[in-house]
Design an enzyme around this catalytic site. Sequence first.
Site, PDB file in Angstrom:
ATOM      1  N   SER A  45       0.821  -1.204   0.000  1.00  0.00           N
ATOM      2  CA  SER A  45       0.000   0.000   0.000  1.00  0.00           C
ATOM      3  C   SER A  45       0.854   1.253   0.000  1.00  0.00           C
ATOM      4  O   SER A  45       1.946   1.275   0.553  1.00  0.00           O
ATOM      5  CB  SER A  45      -0.917   0.035   1.224  1.00  0.00           C
ATOM      6  OG  SER A  45      -1.665   1.242   1.197  1.00  0.00           O
TER       7      SER A  45
ATOM      8  N   LYS B   6      -4.480  -6.848   3.518  1.00  0.00           N
ATOM      9  CA  LYS B   6      -4.488  -5.718   2.568  1.00  0.00           C
ATOM     10  C   LYS B   6      -5.912  -5.431   2.097  1.00  0.00           C
ATOM     11  O   LYS B   6      -6.305  -4.271   1.936  1.00  0.00           O
ATOM     12  CB  LYS B   6      -3.578  -6.025   1.361  1.00  0.00           C
ATOM     13  CG  LYS B   6      -3.643  -4.948   0.262  1.00  0.00           C
ATOM     14  CD  LYS B   6      -3.173  -3.609   0.764  1.00  0.00           C
ATOM     15  CE  LYS B   6      -3.245  -2.415  -0.128  1.00  0.00           C
ATOM     16  NZ  LYS B   6      -3.781  -2.367  -1.418  1.00  0.00           N
TER      17      LYS B   6
ATOM     18  N   HIS C 199      -7.551  -3.544   4.793  1.00  0.00           N
ATOM     19  CA  HIS C 199      -6.990  -2.175   4.732  1.00  0.00           C
ATOM     20  C   HIS C 199      -7.777  -1.359   3.718  1.00  0.00           C
ATOM     21  O   HIS C 199      -8.178  -0.219   3.969  1.00  0.00           O
ATOM     22  CB  HIS C 199      -5.503  -2.255   4.345  1.00  0.00           C
ATOM     23  CG  HIS C 199      -4.906  -0.958   3.869  1.00  0.00           C
ATOM     24  ND1 HIS C 199      -5.176  -0.416   2.619  1.00  0.00           N
ATOM     25  CD2 HIS C 199      -4.070  -0.073   4.481  1.00  0.00           C
ATOM     26  CE1 HIS C 199      -4.523   0.726   2.491  1.00  0.00           C
ATOM     27  NE2 HIS C 199      -3.845   0.961   3.600  1.00  0.00           N
ATOM     28  N   ASN C 200      -8.006  -1.938   2.549  1.00  0.00           N
ATOM     29  CA  ASN C 200      -8.721  -1.205   1.504  1.00  0.00           C
ATOM     30  C   ASN C 200     -10.176  -0.949   1.877  1.00  0.00           C
ATOM     31  O   ASN C 200     -10.732   0.093   1.539  1.00  0.00           O
ATOM     32  CB  ASN C 200      -8.647  -1.962   0.175  1.00  0.00           C
ATOM     33  CG  ASN C 200      -7.293  -1.790  -0.497  1.00  0.00           C
ATOM     34  OD1 ASN C 200      -6.304  -1.489   0.153  1.00  0.00           O
ATOM     35  ND2 ASN C 200      -7.246  -1.978  -1.791  1.00  0.00           N
TER      36      ASN C 200
ATOM     37  N   GLU D 122     -10.106   1.921   3.959  1.00  0.00           N
ATOM     38  CA  GLU D 122      -9.810   3.049   3.041  1.00  0.00           C
ATOM     39  C   GLU D 122     -11.104   3.542   2.366  1.00  0.00           C
ATOM     40  O   GLU D 122     -11.376   4.744   2.333  1.00  0.00           O
ATOM     41  CB  GLU D 122      -8.796   2.546   2.005  1.00  0.00           C
ATOM     42  CG  GLU D 122      -8.500   3.442   0.820  1.00  0.00           C
ATOM     43  CD  GLU D 122      -7.573   2.718  -0.194  1.00  0.00           C
ATOM     44  OE1 GLU D 122      -6.511   2.213   0.196  1.00  0.00           O
ATOM     45  OE2 GLU D 122      -7.933   2.677  -1.385  1.00  0.00           O
TER      46      GLU D 122
HETATM   47  C1  6PG Z   1      -3.187   1.274  -1.710  1.00  0.00           C
HETATM   48  C2  6PG Z   1      -4.499   1.279  -2.429  1.00  0.00           C
HETATM   49  C3  6PG Z   1      -4.409   0.586  -3.728  1.00  0.00           C
HETATM   50  C4  6PG Z   1      -5.735   0.284  -4.334  1.00  0.00           C
HETATM   51  C5  6PG Z   1      -6.508   1.410  -4.849  1.00  0.00           C
HETATM   52  C6  6PG Z   1      -7.723   0.803  -5.530  1.00  0.00           C
HETATM   53  O1  6PG Z   1      -3.212   0.801  -0.598  1.00  0.00           O
HETATM   54  O2  6PG Z   1      -2.191   1.760  -2.245  1.00  0.00           O
HETATM   55  O3  6PG Z   1      -5.432   0.608  -1.641  1.00  0.00           O
HETATM   56  O4  6PG Z   1      -3.789  -0.663  -3.552  1.00  0.00           O
HETATM   57  O5  6PG Z   1      -5.530  -0.532  -5.426  1.00  0.00           O
HETATM   58  O6  6PG Z   1      -6.753   2.376  -3.936  1.00  0.00           O
HETATM   59  O7  6PG Z   1      -8.849   1.060  -4.923  1.00  0.00           O
HETATM   60  P1  6PG Z   1     -10.193   1.211  -5.726  1.00  0.00           P
HETATM   61  O8  6PG Z   1     -10.905  -0.087  -5.546  1.00  0.00           O
HETATM   62  O9  6PG Z   1     -10.800   2.378  -5.077  1.00  0.00           O
HETATM   63  O10 6PG Z   1      -9.875   1.463  -7.165  1.00  0.00           O
END
Ligand code: 6PG
Length: 476
Positions: A129, A183, A186-187, A190
Site C-alpha cells: 500500500s 491488505k 486495509h482497503n 480506506e
Molecule cells: C493502496 C491502495 C491501492 C488500491 C486502490 C484501488 O493501498 O495503495 O489501496 O492498492 O488498489 O486504492 O482502490 P479502488 O478499488 O478504489 O480502485
Amino acid sequence: MTKAHFGLIGLGVMGENLVLNAERNGFSSVVYNRTFAKTEAFLKSRGAGKAITGAIDLQDFVDKLERPRRILMMIKAGSATDAVIDQISPYLQEGDLLIDGGNSEFRDTERRVADLESKSFGYIGMGVSGGAKGALEGPSMMPGGTKASYDAIESLLTKMAAQVEDGPCVAYIGPGGSGHFVKTVHNGIEYGIEQILAEAYDVMRRVGGMTGSDMADVLAQWNTTEELSSYLVEITEICLRAKDQKEGNDLVEKIMDKAGQKGTGLWTVMSALELGASVPTIYAALNGRVLSSMKEERIKAELILNRTMIKSFEIGNKADGMRPLMDAVVLSTIASYAQGMELLRIASSEFNYSLNMPSIAQIWKGGCIIRSRLLNRIQDAFNLSPELPNLLIDPWFAEQVKNRLPNLAMIVSGAAEAGIPVPCFSSSLDYINSYRTARLPQNLVQAMRDCFGSHTYERIDKEGNFHTEWLDSNAN
Ligand code: 6PG
C-alpha cells in the site's frame, strides 16, 4: 557476470517504483515485462545509470538472477497472475521465491501458496500500500505465506518499507493468503474513510455553502488533531484546494460524481458477511460507490422525487473547526477502523492466521493510504488487550464515543431532515448504538421465525431451545 539480487516482473508504475526502491536500497535488479519495448524505455529513462538490467525473455530473466531467486510480480490480479506463474514455473528451481505484490483475492493466494510450496518453491502473497509515491519512497507491506519464505526476503522488505518511530512498516503477517486478506481489509477501511470525508465535504458545501478553499482550511485544521491527522485528510485538503487551470474555480466541482472500484472493498464486505462480522460503515461506503455510478437514473429520479433541501442544520463554523461535523467524522472513522480490526480478529480465528493486531496497526502507521495518528491509539489498545473484541470498548475509544456521539447524532438527524445522504455517518451511528445496546429487538425476530417456520428460540430465563405453537389459541 555478477547476478542480480532481485527480479521484477511487470513494469507498471508500481513495479517501476518498487524496483527503483529496491535498487536504491542496495539490491541490484533485473526487470522483465511482457513487451520488451517497455523494458527498454524504462532502462533508458528512470532506470538509466542504476544497477538495473533488463531481460528479453523469462529464460534470460532467471539466468540473470542469483539463487535462490527472489522475484516480485507486479501484475494485474486474477488470471494474469496465474498466467505469469504458469509461464515462469518451468524456469524455477528449488528454493526460488515468487512474491505477488498485486491486490490479489486472498483465496487465490491460499491456492497459489499451497500449489507452489508443494513444488518446493516459496510463494508470498504481499499486500502493498501507498500508491506510486509510497512504492518509490517506502510503502507499507503485508506479506503472507510460510515463515521460511518470509525470512528469505525480510532484509529486502525491511529496507524498502516506510519507516516509523518504532520500526519498518512491514512484518510477517501469517500463513497462506493472510497478507492479501489484511491488505483487502486495509482497503475496506480506506473505502470507509474516503466516503466519510466525501460526506463531510457534501455537508459543508450544501449546508454551509462553503467554497473549496474554506473547506480545505477546515481539513487543514483537522489534520493537526490527534484524532484526524492522516494521509487521507491531508490529500482531501489538497483536492479541495485545487483549481481548474482553465477556469480558475474549484476543480473538484468539475469531476463526475461516479466512483468505481477494483474489487477489494467488495471482497472486504463479502468476507465480512461470510464470517459473520459486522462492517456497516465499510458496506455503506461500497454501496455509496454503487449508487453513485447510477448517474443517469439519479438525474431522472431527482426530477421525479423532487430533491429540494428542506432545512439547514448546525454543523459548526470554521473558527471552531466545524466541531459537530468533526465529531461525526472522528466517530465514523473510528467505526471504520473498529469494523476492519474486528473482521481481522474473526478471520484470524476462523482461518488460523494468528494475526498480531498491534503489529498490523504498526505496519499501517506509515507508507499506506490509511496511515494516521489514530493508529498509535489502535496499536496501544491491542497492546493493552491483545484479545480486545472491539476497539470501541477500549478506554480511550470509549471516551471518544461518549464525548462525540451527541454531535454525530445531530449531524445524522440534521442531514436526514435536509435530505442529504450521509450513509457512512448514519450507519456508523447505528453501528455504535447497536453495539452499546445490551438488549436489541431481535427477540421479536426470533418469535416471528418460530411462528412461521418453527425455527425455535432461546430464552433469557432458562437454558434450551423452545418452540411455541403461536397460532394455537392457548399461546394467546
Ligand atoms: C493502496 C491502495 C491501492 C488500491 C486502490 C484501488 O493501498 O495503495 O489501496 O492498492 O488498489 O486504492 O482502490 P479502488 O478499488 O478504489 O480502485
